[in-house]
Design an enzyme around this catalytic site. Sequence first.
Site: not given
Length: 176
Positions: A69-70, A88-90, A122, A124
């Site tokens: 994960h970034p 898109e999530e960030q 991490v 969500c």
Amino acid sequence: MTMDIAAVNALPYEDFVNIFGNVVEKCPIVTAAVWSTRPFGNLTALEAAISDFIDALPESGKEGILRCHPDLAGRDLQIGTLTRESREEQAGAGMDALDSAEASRMAWLNGEYKKRFGFPFVICARMNDKANILRQLSERCRNEREVERARGIQEVKKICRLRLQALVLPDAPNKL
């Protein structure tokens, strides 16, 4: 492109991995492994197969998944090398619109977290906003390694569930 579970079950191996290979960030090996457990009865069964695979990994394997994960609002976001899903999530959580103080705090906390645990934070992002992400990152830096590894894997599974829901039609209600 969402498909029903019959279409998912009919996918050849290469197509399955190409379509689902990033439901667990940069870990196509997970979906490659669960392909052989088809047929899936429904979306819930596909999600369970992925979750069971992750749960069966040794702790080092779970940490490997976390390391894929970034950093949130990190270098990959800044230089445009995030996966489409992560970008898109960030962005949805406001990670691409931090002011300079927030960006500095995020970078410092990300560094402290990685120094303490050996893997990135991490969470969500789709289920949080930037204020909550910063608060959680600060709080979770104080956890024990085992607690944080387990929490990170819980978050990976939330991310996976949302990514699967974008690709597979929901389970049909039972018809009586």
